[in-house]
Scaffold this motif. Structure first.
Motif, PDB file in Angstrom:
ATOM      1  N   PHE A  73      15.640  22.323  25.697  1.00  0.00           N
ATOM      2  CA  PHE A  73      14.282  21.537  26.357  1.00  0.00           C
ATOM      3  C   PHE A  73      14.213  20.672  25.351  1.00  0.00           C
ATOM      4  O   PHE A  73      14.333  20.516  24.062  1.00  0.00           O
ATOM      5  CB  PHE A  73      12.973  22.519  26.784  1.00  0.00           C
ATOM      6  N   ASN A  74      14.392  19.007  26.386  1.00  0.00           N
ATOM      7  CA  ASN A  74      13.504  17.604  25.405  1.00  0.00           C
ATOM      8  C   ASN A  74      12.119  17.502  25.435  1.00  0.00           C
ATOM      9  O   ASN A  74      12.170  17.095  26.928  1.00  0.00           O
ATOM     10  CB  ASN A  74      15.444  16.497  25.394  1.00  0.00           C
ATOM     11  N   ILE A  75      12.059  17.476  24.541  1.00  0.00           N
ATOM     12  CA  ILE A  75      10.778  17.219  24.294  1.00  0.00           C
ATOM     13  C   ILE A  75       9.982  15.939  24.766  1.00  0.00           C
ATOM     14  O   ILE A  75       8.838  15.002  25.453  1.00  0.00           O
ATOM     15  CB  ILE A  75       9.407  17.635  23.302  1.00  0.00           C
ATOM     16  N   LYS A  76      10.988  14.726  24.917  1.00  0.00           N
ATOM     17  CA  LYS A  76      10.927  13.188  24.837  1.00  0.00           C
ATOM     18  C   LYS A  76      11.031  12.981  26.447  1.00  0.00           C
ATOM     19  O   LYS A  76      10.747  12.000  26.713  1.00  0.00           O
ATOM     20  CB  LYS A  76      11.577  12.446  23.681  1.00  0.00           C
ATOM     21  N   THR A  77      12.192  13.720  26.983  1.00  0.00           N
ATOM     22  CA  THR A  77      12.443  13.323  28.344  1.00  0.00           C
ATOM     23  C   THR A  77      11.855  14.374  29.202  1.00  0.00           C
ATOM     24  O   THR A  77      11.673  14.371  30.387  1.00  0.00           O
ATOM     25  CB  THR A  77      14.119  14.336  28.828  1.00  0.00           C
ATOM     26  N   ASN A  78      11.174  15.270  28.678  1.00  0.00           N
ATOM     27  CA  ASN A  78       9.897  15.773  29.857  1.00  0.00           C
ATOM     28  C   ASN A  78      11.150  17.116  30.766  1.00  0.00           C
ATOM     29  O   ASN A  78      11.532  17.353  31.674  1.00  0.00           O
ATOM     30  CB  ASN A  78       9.236  16.066  29.932  1.00  0.00           C
ATOM     31  N   LYS A  79      12.972  17.201  29.891  1.00  0.00           N
ATOM     32  CA  LYS A  79      13.503  17.610  31.028  1.00  0.00           C
ATOM     33  C   LYS A  79      14.444  18.908  30.690  1.00  0.00           C
ATOM     34  O   LYS A  79      14.398  18.682  28.791  1.00  0.00           O
ATOM     35  CB  LYS A  79      14.357  17.017  31.544  1.00  0.00           C
ATOM     36  N   TRP A  80      15.169  19.809  31.054  1.00  0.00           N
ATOM     37  CA  TRP A  80      15.984  20.764  29.875  1.00  0.00           C
ATOM     38  C   TRP A  80      17.460  19.424  29.986  1.00  0.00           C
ATOM     39  O   TRP A  80      17.868  18.677  30.609  1.00  0.00           O
ATOM     40  CB  TRP A  80      16.835  21.705  31.038  1.00  0.00           C
ATOM     41  N   GLU A  81      17.865  19.091  28.826  1.00  0.00           N
ATOM     42  CA  GLU A  81      19.000  18.016  28.298  1.00  0.00           C
ATOM     43  C   GLU A  81      19.964  19.038  28.496  1.00  0.00           C
ATOM     44  O   GLU A  81      20.122  20.942  27.634  1.00  0.00           O
ATOM     45  CB  GLU A  81      18.757  17.280  27.359  1.00  0.00           C
ATOM     46  N   VAL A  82      21.499  18.693  27.761  1.00  0.00           N
ATOM     47  CA  VAL A  82      22.911  19.319  27.601  1.00  0.00           C
ATOM     48  C   VAL A  82      23.199  18.301  26.152  1.00  0.00           C
ATOM     49  O   VAL A  82      23.182  17.333  26.814  1.00  0.00           O
ATOM     50  CB  VAL A  82      23.820  19.197  28.297  1.00  0.00           C
ATOM     51  N   GLU A  83      23.437  19.002  25.080  1.00  0.00           N
ATOM     52  CA  GLU A  83      23.607  18.421  23.908  1.00  0.00           C
ATOM     53  C   GLU A  83      25.211  17.965  24.072  1.00  0.00           C
ATOM     54  O   GLU A  83      25.740  19.111  23.743  1.00  0.00           O
ATOM     55  CB  GLU A  83      23.220  18.517  22.473  1.00  0.00           C
ATOM     56  N   ALA A  84      25.302  16.884  24.016  1.00  0.00           N
ATOM     57  CA  ALA A  84      26.582  16.779  23.723  1.00  0.00           C
ATOM     58  C   ALA A  84      27.634  16.976  22.980  1.00  0.00           C
ATOM     59  O   ALA A  84      27.077  16.552  21.413  1.00  0.00           O
ATOM     60  CB  ALA A  84      26.985  15.338  23.341  1.00  0.00           C
ATOM     61  N   SER A  85      28.905  18.422  22.868  1.00  0.00           N
ATOM     62  CA  SER A  85      28.807  19.235  21.050  1.00  0.00           C
ATOM     63  C   SER A  85      29.797  19.764  21.490  1.00  0.00           C
ATOM     64  O   SER A  85      30.251  20.314  22.421  1.00  0.00           O
ATOM     65  CB  SER A  85      27.402  19.388  20.045  1.00  0.00           C
TER      66      SER A  85
END
Length: 808
Positions: free
Chosen positions: A623-635
């Motif tokens: 969960f990304n607190i900046k976008t306020n959404k669930w995200e996937v980190e490229a890795s």
């Protein structure tokens, strides 16, 4: 709205009347519209329907029902299908007792091992918890009634649970404390959800718009009904605005009138009430449908057999030195320990079930190949020391091949409304163990409790079998595992630390006054122990078997992971294979590994099976607190298959394309979180994590006491009478414990000492209303005669109004 036509014909008063209970367990009815009252009953692991004097603490006996193993026990099975089967049997019994809403399962996280209600919760891991809960829900609701998932949310301590303010960062809230609820809503499709007593970041949960409106109704698209915990409403109008349909228990119309006045004064629009009525009517009408046809009584013997099956699959073998288990044919055993005679098979509080049948250990040996040469209590259940009992136990132990030592926690040590004081087994039990070990070293301990305990004594036993709280058929299930008739297949769903001081929340549990700070963030349970490299007694996912399993041939693609699993031993058995995922990037702080899938599979001796665990929408997200959404980190991500979180058998990697979100954190300001060593986070760093100042955590002793202050705070009240009452409560608690009435003493703590003043009005069914409570608060705050006069006047008003209503 589905029921717009009915709602349009209802008066404002009728609509408002549906928003609180008719009595302690039933909703209000309006017969002219065919709206019946529905019955709600406690039932996380068995139906607790009370027909006589109602209470919410398990004080009064209920209608007999099957007592299945508790959630903490069943979770050790790691078998979602088994959870669904329990749900189906619970649902059948609920229908037979004409229960519409079953209050369970409980899915709060095991943040700290001392939480008094951990026996009622599944795990320290949200993914496992959510999957198990979804199974229960599907099973319960397959009969047409409703489950009610609880307690939404961050209700992770029992002390001061009705008023504590939980301070938690948004990412930990989403990833740890809400994920299980998300799965319960989206996959389990629960029809009802119970809000928790506590505040979340300064706002009571059932009034919290971010929690109730933005997340629950918005992101999860929840269409069901929200019900307060009993007495858990603070501001009824604020709760209604947030989407809390039903307040329980009854307030004799007092809070209904608050809703009516709020609409008349245009504080809220009537449409807000209409939407809530519509959702409540859906719950009422759909759960009443099943009662239009006749239902037979459930088969007690069949349900008892299922309870035994569940217990057998949930028992965890923790130690088996020299292969002391399974016991060989004809082994002469000395059965020692009070828990062998009087089994500790369930929790305490609102979940107490009146069992239909109860197996006793001493009656079960005849059906096994184990030869019992006798029984001794060995210790007094509630901690009193007795050298005579120890001596008698040692004399018996000398004659045995193996000692079966039944130890654990008593019923009043882990209970609703109270947290445990420590992680210890009582001293008198350990003294017994030490004495037995001197006369016979072949000791198998059978542990009965619903939570993690410290085990400095573990080297004194060769075998350790943890039955948790295994329900009414647990005694026989344990004997069948000891004898080898059942191969143990349970694995722990919580980490066992070596010392309580090793836990990440040690310095922040429980919140004693205003608030509790979750300074450890996302690092609870194995996430912390892994990241901080802290040695543990038993890791998450650990459990032994009477056979062995080999893992091989891992293959990973974008859809999931496939591998081979071989039973390399000589006994058929079940293995729980666990999928963990870890992100290789260090741009965002993460746990080293997180559970993202699991499977339980039966394999015959010598057999090999191909196993696939699919990826899902939760496998790579954060969960990304900046976008306020669930995200996937490229890795690149590590894909790990393990027999436990600490026993990884297979590894591979896969690269995942990211969602391109900006990095959420300033690494330099969150050094503890990037290292994982979060057991002593300073205030400034925690404030950087939560993005605001930490609120003052202590009571303001200069202010008058109000509705949300607790009886405990009377120790510094201005009123002499209040301070005297406080001291009498403290004395009564001490005295009752001194004379051995520990259960009664506990009731004082959970139902009086930590009760906020508003709870007096909310839990008395209208016998004491808010105007009368205002008089009590005047007395508490030093205005004795003014307050007493106000109290008596308001009491007189209420009595007159009740008489006038009765005449009318």
């Amino acid at each position: 709205m589905k029921y717009a036509e009915i709602i349009s014909q209802m008066t404002l008063e009728e609509k408002a009347s549906l928003m609180s209970g008719k009595d302690f367990w039933q909703t209000q009815d309006i017969q002219r519209f065919g709206i019946n009252n529905i019955f709600l009953a406690d039932g996380p692991h068995g139906i607790r329907k009370q027909e006589a004097a109602a209470d919410h603490l398990g004080l009064n006996s209920s209608v007999p029902a099957t007592c299945f193993p508790t959630a903490a026990t069943v979770a050790n099975s790691w078998n979602v299908e088994l959870g669904q089967k329990i749900g189906e049997y619970l649902g059948e019994e609920a229908v037979s007792q004409k229960v519409n809403v079953l209050l369970g399962p409980g899915i709060n996280m095991k943040r700290n091992p001392l939480c008094g209600r951990n026996f009622e919760y599944f795990s320290e891991d949200p993914y496992l918890t959510g999957k198990m809960a979804a199974g229960y829900i599907r099973g319960i609701q397959s009969h047409g009634i409703s489950a009610c998932v609880k307690h939404f949310c961050v209700n992770n301590q029992e002390e001061r649970r009705m008023s504590i303010n939980t301070i938690v960062d948004e990412r930990a809230l989403r990833e740890i404390y809400l994920t299980a609820f998300e799965i319960a809503v989206k996959e389990g499709k629960t029809k009802a959800l119970m809000s928790s007593y506590n505040m979340l970041n300064g706002t009571y949960t059932n009034e919290n718009m971010h929690l109730m409106h933005d997340i629950l109704r918005g992101e999860w698209n929840y269409k069901g009904c929200v019900i307060t915990d009993w007495g858990g409403s603070n501001d009824r109008v604020a709760g209604l605005i947030a989407g809390n349909e039903l307040e329980m228990p009854t307030t004799a119309g007092e809070t209904n009138e608050e809703i009516i006045q709020a609409i008349k004064s245009e504080k809220i629009k009537e449409d807000v009430l209409d939407q809530s009525v519509d959702r409540l009517l859906e719950l009422i009408f759909t759960t009443e449908e099943v009662y239009k046809k006749a239902h037979k009584k459930f088969d007690m013997q069949e349900h008892h057999r299922v309870a035994q099956e569940v217990a057998e699959e949930s028992i965890v073998l923790l130690k088996n030195e020299e292969n002391i288990l399974p016991l060989k044919n004809g082994t002469k055993v000395a059965v020692i320990g009070d828990f062998a005679k009087e089994a500790r098979y369930q929790g305490a509080g609102s979940s107490v079930v009146n069992p239909t049948i109860l197996d006793h250990t001493l009656d079960c040996f005849e059906e096994s190949r184990i030869v019992s040469i006798g029984y001794e209590t060995g210790f007094e259940r509630y901690g009193k020391k007795s050298n005579k009992r120890i001596d008698r136990a040692c004399e018996l132990a000398k004659e045995a091949d193996v000692i079966l030592l039944y130890i654990g926690l008593d019923e009043v040590t882990e209970a609703e409304g109270l947290d445990r004081q420590n992680m210890n087994i009582s001293d008198n039990q350990i003294e017994l163990l030490n004495a037995l070990q001197k006369v016979n070293q072949n000791i198998v301990a059978i542990l009965s409790c619903g939570c993690a305990v410290e085990m400095p004594w573990i080297n004194k036993v060769k075998g350790l079998l943890h039955g948790y709280l295994s329900g009414q058929a647990g005694a026989k299930a344990i004997i069948r595992v000891l004898s080898g008739d059942v191969n143990p297949s349970g694995k722990l769903t919580e980490t066992y630390p070596i010392h309580y001081e090793d836990t990440p929340s040690f310095k922040n549990f429980p919140g004693k006054e205003v608030s509790v700070e979750y300074r450890e963030g996302i690092y609870i349970g194995y996430r912390y122990y892994d990241a901080a490299n802290v040695e543990v007694r038993f890791p998450f996912g650990y459990g032994l078997s009477y056979t062995t399993f080999e893992y091989s041939c891992i293959e990973v693609n974008k859809n999931g992971v496939t591998f081979k699993l071989t039973n390399s031993g000589s006994t058929q058995g079940m293995e729980i294979a666990q999928l963990y995922v870890g992100c290789k990037s260090e741009n965002i702080f993460r746990a080293k590994k997180e559970l993202k899938g699991f499977v339980k599979i039966f394999i015959n001796a010598g057999e090999t099976k191909s196993v696939t665990i699919p990826f899902d929408d939760k496998t790579f997200r954060y969960f990304n607190i900046k976008t306020n959404k669930w995200e996937v980190e490229a890795s690149e991500y590590k894909i790990m298959i393990g027999a436990s979180s600490a026993d990884i058998r297979l590894k591979d990697t896969i690269f995942m394309e990211g969602s391109g979100a900006p990095l959420p954190y300033d690494k330099d300001k969150l050094t503890s979180y990037y290292s994982g060593k979060v057991n002593n986070v300073v205030t400034e760093e925690f404030e950087n994590l939560i993005g605001c100042k930490v609120p003052v955590s202590t009571w303001d002793r200069t202010k008058p006491l109000g509705y949300n202050d607790t009886i405990a705070q009377c120790k510094y009240a201005k009123g002499l009478f209040a301070r005297f009452a406080f001291n009498m409560i403290v004395f009564a608690y001490w005295f009752l414990r001194k004379i051995g009435k520990r259960s009664t003493a506990n009731i004082i703590m959970m139902s009086i000492y930590h009760m906020p003043f508003r709870g007096i009005a909310r839990m008395t069914g209208g016998a004491l209303n808010i105007p009368m409570l205002n008089g009590i608060l005047m007395i508490v705050n030093g205005h004795f005669f003014k307050g007493l006069n106000h109290l008596l006047k308001e009491r007189s008003k209420m009595v007159k109004a009740a008489k006038a209503k009765k005449i009318a």
